[in-house]
Design an enzyme around this catalytic site. Structure first.
Site, short mmCIF file in Angstrom:
data_model
loop_
_atom_site.label_atom_id
_atom_site.label_comp_id
_atom_site.label_asym_id
_atom_site.label_seq_id
_atom_site.Cartn_x
_atom_site.Cartn_y
_atom_site.Cartn_z
N GLY A 6 10.44 43.00 30.75
CA GLY A 6 10.40 43.93 29.51
C GLY A 6 9.01 43.40 28.56
O GLY A 6 8.05 43.22 28.69
N ASN A 58 12.60 45.52 17.67
CA ASN A 58 12.01 47.19 17.69
C ASN A 58 13.07 48.07 17.20
O ASN A 58 14.12 48.23 17.37
CB ASN A 58 11.41 47.30 19.20
CG ASN A 58 12.33 48.02 19.89
OD1 ASN A 58 12.63 49.38 19.94
ND2 ASN A 58 13.29 47.23 20.86
N CYS A 78 22.70 54.68 22.59
CA CYS A 78 22.40 55.80 21.61
C CYS A 78 23.78 56.14 20.81
O CYS A 78 24.69 56.42 21.21
CB CYS A 78 21.93 57.10 22.62
SG CYS A 78 20.43 56.66 23.56
N SER A 105 12.31 49.79 30.95
CA SER A 105 12.26 50.91 29.88
C SER A 105 11.55 50.56 28.45
O SER A 105 12.11 49.67 27.68
CB SER A 105 13.39 51.60 29.75
OG SER A 105 13.22 52.78 29.04
N ASN A 159 20.50 45.83 27.60
CA ASN A 159 19.70 46.52 26.41
C ASN A 159 19.48 45.33 25.27
O ASN A 159 19.89 44.20 25.41
CB ASN A 159 19.93 47.91 26.03
CG ASN A 159 19.02 48.86 25.66
OD1 ASN A 159 17.97 48.40 24.97
ND2 ASN A 159 19.34 50.18 25.92
N THR A 160 18.89 45.74 24.15
CA THR A 160 18.63 44.99 23.17
C THR A 160 19.79 44.32 22.30
O THR A 160 20.79 45.36 22.38
CB THR A 160 17.32 45.48 22.21
OG1 THR A 160 17.83 46.62 21.92
CG2 THR A 160 16.15 45.73 23.01
#
Ligand SMILES: Cc1cc2nc3c(=O)[nH]c(=O)nc-3n(C[C@H](O)[C@H](O)[C@H](O)COP(=O)(O)O)c2cc1C
Length: 308
Positions: free
Chosen positions: A270, A74, A135, A26, A197-198
């Site tokens: 990714g 990012n 999030c 994503s 995720n990151t």
């Protein structure tokens, strides 16, 4: 020929049967539209689109990308067009594709996750949801959903109740024990996990004496995080009995095979796509070459072999 197919939602009524285990990650592949002009993306196992929220989001201040040794930082801030525009403008294109598309969803509240999930339910062209829990939760002073087993489980349960689509939970590595979170979301009904995720990081522009990213901090991806991601996938595969999708620094078939041997049922490519747009396709053909050379008939014969 070999059997590369993989069922990523065996416990879900609709299922998520992919022809092969190579997905895009994503936020690194847009909605697939630009890449579709560069190579035959229909050959991939699935595409995961960029994070989608209920309302459109403008994202974080620039700059949003910074190169670091062996990685990328990012801080996009979930810029996206919102779920209504996605359904109107993009999903009809996907409905004509052979490759399944998984929509990555995000929210500021548990209610927002559920709203997005409910809106995407039964929309032709959407094969599954991937839930980004990295999030901030506005109701808990910005604590990320993915750092608390209770909150992560609550998001999972709310999304599952809002849709019949397969639901993949994408875990954050920024925790003390990722297994605790993986177990909590699996118990709350997740059909599969994506890890990872990151990792949180930052970089400072010493001439300006300021953080380089507009948002000061960001998420680290790329080769630098591969050993961390691999270890987390290995640990998770030992404690949950739902499929695990490996993600983090995968740039070659060799990288992907390491994740598969650690216990991943599928992989996502990714940041590697930023320097080589066809990276995901090359990962797929490289896995096929490996299987042919090694006389492996079915991908399932490789999943978790390094665990024995
Ligand atoms: C520019 C950029 C945007 C991203 N956006 C999202 C996103 O919207 N939702 C999400 O769950 N992950 C997002 N990610 C995380 C990636 O999907 C992936 O988990 C991470 O980059 C690690 O994989 P990689 O090392 O192969 O890039 C993003 C990553 C990058 C580099």
């Amino acid at each position: 020929m070999f059997d590369l197919s993989v069922q990523l939602a065996p416990k879900n009524r609709r299922g998520l049967l992919l022809r092969n285990p190579v997905l895009t990650a994503s936020g690194t592949f847009g909605y697939g539209l630009e890449y579709a002009e560069l190579f035959d993306i229909q050959k991939l196992g699935a595409i995961v689109c960029k994070g989608t929220t209920f309302y459109p989001r403008a994202g974080n201040p620039q700059p949003r990308l910074a190169e670091t040794p062996s990685g990328v930082l990012n801080s996009i801030g979930l810029q996206n067009i919102g779920v209504e525009a996605l359904i109107k403008e993009i999903v009809p294109v996907w409905a004509g594709w052979k490759v399944p598309v998984i929509v990555n969803i995000a929210g500021e509240t548990i209610g927002e996750y559920a709203q997005v999930a409910s809106r995407l339910d039964k929309v032709p062209g959407v094969a599954a949801l991937e839930v980004n829990i990295s999030c901030p939760n506005v109701a808990a002073y910005g604590l990320e959903f993915g750092t608390s087993p209770r909150l992560a489980a609550e998001v999972t349960a709310a999304v599952k109740a809002a849709t019949s689509l397969p639901v993949i939970l994408k875990l954050s590595p920024n925790v003390t024990d990722i297994c605790e979170i993986g177990i909590a979301v699996a118990e709350a009904g997740a059909d599969a996990l994506t890890a990872i995720n990151t990792l949180k990081g930052m970089t400072i522009d010493i001439k300006r004496r300021r953080p380089l990213l507009g948002n000061r901090r960001g998420g680290l991806s790329g080769p630098a995080i591969k050993p961390v991601a691999l270890h987390m996938v290995y640990e998770l595969a030992g404690v949950v009995n739902i499929p695990v999708i490996g993600c983090g620094g995968i740039a070659s078939a060799e990288d992907a095979l390491e994740f598969i041997m650690a216990g991943a049922d599928a992989v996502q490519v990714g940041s590697a796509g930023f320097t080589n747009p066809e990276a995901a396709l090359e990962v797929l053909t490289g896995i096929e070459t490996f299987m042919e050379r090694e006389g492996v008939k079915s991908l399932s014969d490789l999943v978790g072999v390094a665990r024995r």
